[in-house]
Enzyme design. Structure first.
Site, short mmCIF file in Angstrom:
data_model
loop_
_atom_site.label_atom_id
_atom_site.label_comp_id
_atom_site.label_asym_id
_atom_site.label_seq_id
_atom_site.Cartn_x
_atom_site.Cartn_y
_atom_site.Cartn_z
N GLY A 1 -15.75 12.57 20.48
CA GLY A 1 -14.95 13.24 21.28
C GLY A 1 -15.49 13.14 22.71
N GLY A 2 -15.02 13.98 23.50
CA GLY A 2 -15.48 14.20 25.13
C GLY A 2 -16.86 13.88 25.18
N GLY B 1 -12.89 -19.60 44.45
CA GLY B 1 -13.28 -18.19 44.55
C GLY B 1 -14.49 -18.05 43.56
CB ALA B 2 -15.61 -18.79 40.17
C1 HXC Z 1 -20.65 23.52 14.79
C2 HXC Z 1 -21.26 21.84 13.41
C3 HXC Z 1 -20.66 20.98 14.15
C4 HXC Z 1 -19.69 21.62 15.38
C5 HXC Z 1 -21.42 19.90 12.59
N1 HXC Z 1 -21.80 21.30 12.40
N2 HXC Z 1 -20.66 19.75 13.73
N3 HXC Z 1 -21.29 23.23 13.78
N4 HXC Z 1 -19.96 22.77 15.51
N5 HXC Z 1 -19.24 20.69 16.22
C6 HXC Z 1 -22.93 21.62 11.49
C7 HXC Z 1 -22.09 21.67 10.08
O1 HXC Z 1 -21.65 22.98 9.86
C8 HXC Z 1 -23.38 21.60 9.27
O2 HXC Z 1 -23.94 22.80 9.14
C9 HXC Z 1 -24.51 20.74 10.01
O3 HXC Z 1 -23.97 20.88 11.24
C10 HXC Z 1 -24.40 19.37 9.66
O4 HXC Z 1 -22.99 18.97 9.35
P1 HXC Z 1 -22.69 18.00 8.14
O5 HXC Z 1 -21.27 18.16 8.14
O6 HXC Z 1 -23.18 18.95 6.95
O7 HXC Z 1 -23.19 16.71 8.76
P2 HXC Z 1 -22.67 15.18 8.27
O8 HXC Z 1 -21.95 15.26 6.81
O9 HXC Z 1 -23.68 14.35 8.68
O10 HXC Z 1 -21.53 15.08 9.26
C11 HXC Z 1 -21.91 14.99 10.52
C12 HXC Z 1 -20.35 15.06 11.22
C13 HXC Z 1 -19.51 16.26 10.87
C14 HXC Z 1 -19.46 13.92 11.09
C15 HXC Z 1 -20.66 15.15 12.83
O11 HXC Z 1 -20.37 17.59 11.03
C16 HXC Z 1 -18.22 16.65 11.66
O12 HXC Z 1 -17.28 16.01 11.65
N6 HXC Z 1 -18.41 17.77 12.64
C17 HXC Z 1 -17.57 18.32 13.58
C18 HXC Z 1 -17.15 17.13 14.37
C19 HXC Z 1 -16.22 17.68 15.50
O13 HXC Z 1 -14.95 17.84 15.24
N7 HXC Z 1 -16.80 18.30 16.67
C20 HXC Z 1 -16.04 18.73 17.70
C21 HXC Z 1 -15.34 17.95 18.29
S1 HXC Z 1 -14.40 18.41 19.79
P3 HXC Z 1 -24.83 23.49 7.89
O14 HXC Z 1 -25.25 24.94 8.23
O15 HXC Z 1 -24.20 23.14 6.79
O16 HXC Z 1 -25.93 22.72 7.78
C22 HXC Z 1 -15.44 17.80 21.03
C23 HXC Z 1 -15.20 18.27 22.31
C24 HXC Z 1 -16.05 18.05 23.47
O17 HXC Z 1 -16.67 17.75 20.78
C25 HXC Z 1 -15.28 17.78 24.81
C26 HXC Z 1 -15.93 17.50 25.86
C27 HXC Z 1 -15.33 17.43 26.95
#
Ligand code: HXC
Length: 513
Positions: free
Chosen positions: A169-170, A403-404
């Protein structure tokens, strides 16, 4: 509480922070081929030198009693690498997936602020699920604060991003705003939208690794600059990179004891093939000129028709830029223009003299190149070389056309010293192309056009494709024996070490993008 009880409490709290998300999550991290944030820091820094900052920062005031998010998912601090001060923030995937909330962001911002204050490089290790979903707009704002600081720090301190897990993401824009991105094959991914969103919106099927893995970003997108097979190799690469860089824009790069080149200079005598259509490996030339073992390539797998990197010459770090005649005949295309222009600007920010090895037949012809904006991209090279005030030394090995020729740091773009090998051909275009234009009528009317073309090409080559016309006009300082290249560069670097060049005052230029 007695003093002893208070000390016991302090030790217990420190242990809680240092234990991160607990053994189960640490084991999971190890099983997936990744190290924890603290293990990575320990490998990177000189033993015992790391000092953590904001150890007890927390988003909940009552954290002492619940300890749900030790360290807030990021470990920050400073220490030494090869004896030099470096700052770091390392996201800890074992704590709420290394996700970024308000305090996590504040810790990173403080690390960047302190690194700026003291003029030290900063390394960011990314291993995170992105914005901490529970913290909503605070997380978003936190990213914004980091992006702003990355931008302000750009050109002041070297900023290095290391992707050792997800970065989606961002969140990808913080690394993208820094100077270099390292990735580890198989365990790191960067993308704006993941495979599931892509499937839902465009219907495309793609795996995480194919979409945003190390190979993808090193070979196809050019987002990443370095690729390692595992975390140990990646850490060794980071240390190597730092060895060429000053700590900030006001310092000179560190110097080392001179080392003789690893390749015998005698190979330079006939490395350039007499057949102008034949390529050769330009890295052999670089290695026969620079200190043995010091050439460190950047963007090794991207836009391979050009070669950029760092090296040391007589112990002094320099930036290297070269055409690669083995690939696309060393033509300049869109991607290599971006790669070279960015490298020039990095070197200029951080006081690294630029050594350019030129063998370029021109810009790559083609509809796709024109539609893709080769004009806009090629202009970046002209702009970046013209703008750079560090010492610029150009060696013309063979072709230097049109030019290069200018875009590879010709005299007119303020190369400080330009040397040509006797094999150099400096002309407005190559003999074949030139003959097609200036002798078209003659050729169309000739009885034996093949023979005539051969003769005209030969005449053109003898008359224009040599280093002496450009030398006569002062565009080349000297035509040199290729075996003297290293000595000429060492002397030119010494000569230019006191170079002073000022530019008109302005807010900033408007580089074509
Ligand atoms: C809160 C999160 C989290 C998040 C993971 N966790 N991402 N908690 N916010 N964004 C937590 C999970 O609940 C889990 O907690 C632990 O971290 C590990 O995650 P798993 O899913 O068990 O790990 P894995 O299977 O390895 O998968 C990793 C992952 C997945 C692919 C990154 O966690 C995932 O898809 N997370 C969400 C990604 C996402 O959509 N993020 C927001 C994007 S938007 P426990 O307690 O079970 O250990 C964004 C906007 C930014 O980022 C903008 C900036 C300008």
């Amino acid at each position: 509480m007695s003093m002893q009880e208070k000390l016991d409490q302090l030790n217990k709290l420190r242990q809680i922070v240092e234990a991160g998300g607990g053994q189960k999550r640490i084991d999971k991290q190890h099983e997936s081929g990744k190290k924890t944030a603290r293990e990575r820091i320990n490998e990177l820094f000189d033993p015992g030198s790391f000092r953590e900052i904001d150890v007890f920062a927390a988003s909940e005031d009552d954290w002492i009693f619940n300890n749900k998010t030790p360290g807030e998912g990021v470990t920050c601090g400073y220490g030494t690498i090869a004896g030099r001060k470096v700052y770091i923030f390392a996201q800890d995937f074992t704590v709420v997936g290394g996700s970024l909330g308000r305090v996590h962001a504040a810790k990173i911002c403080k690390t960047l602020d302190m690194a700026m204050k003291v003029g030290a490089p900063v390394i960011g290790i990314c291993d995170s699920g992105g914005a901490r979903i529970q913290e909503g707009v605070d997380a978003l704002n936190g990213y914004g604060e980091i992006f702003y600081r990355n931008t302000i720090a750009s050109g002041v301190i070297p900023q290095i991003s290391v992707i050792m897990g997800p970065c989606a993401g961002g969140a990808v824009y913080s690394p993208a705003l820094t100077d270099f991105i390292f990735m580890v094959s198989g365990t790191s991914q960067m993308f704006i939208t993941g495979p599931l969103v892509i499937k839902a919106t465009t219907g495309e099927d793609v795996s995480m690794e194919a979409l945003g893995g190390a190979a993808t970003h090193n070979q196809i997108s050019g987002v990443a600059h370095f690729m390692a097979n595992n975390e140990e190799e990646c850490i060794a690469q980071i240390k190597a990179l730092l060895s060429y860089l000053p700590s900030n824009n006001l310092e000179e790069p560190p110097t080392y004891a001179p080392v003789e080149p690893s390749v015998d200079k005698e190979i330079l005598v006939d490395i350039v093939p007499t057949d102008p259509n034949k390529g050769y490996e330009v890295r052999d030339i670089i290695n026969a000129v620079v200190d043995g073992g010091s050439f460190f390539e950047v963007h090794q797998y991207y836009a391979t028709n050009g070669v950029v990197g760092f090296a040391r010459i007589n112990g002094q770090p320099v930036g290297i830029i070269a055409n690669q005649p083995r690939i696309l005949a060393g033509c300049l295309d869109i991607n290599v223009s971006d790669k070279i222009a960015r490298h020039i600007r990095f070197c200029d920010c951080f006081n690294l003299p630029i050594i350019t090895f030129m063998d370029v037949p021109g810009f790559l012809p083609g509809v796709q190149q024109e539609y893709g904006g080769i004009i806009r991209h090629g202009a970046k090279m002209l702009y970046a070389y013209s703008e750079a005030t560090v010492p610029k030394i150009t060696i013309i090995l063979r072709k230097a056309y049109g030019g290069a020729y200018l875009a590879m740091c010709a005299n007119a773009l303020r190369a400080d010293m330009t040397f040509a090998w006797p094999t150099a051909e400096i002309a407005v275009m190559g003999p074949e192309g030139a003959v097609n234009v200036i002798n078209r009528k003659e050729l169309s009317e000739a009885e034996n056009p093949i023979e005539l073309r051969k003769k005209l090409v030969e005449d053109y080559r003898n008359r224009f494709a040599n280093p002496y016309l450009a030398s006569a006009r002062g565009f080349i300082q000297d035509v040199i024996d290729p075996r003297d290249t290293r000595e000429k560069i060492i002397n030119a670097l010494w000569n230019m070490s006191t170079k002073r060049e000022t530019r008109p005052r302005k807010k900033h230029g408007n580089i074509p993008m």
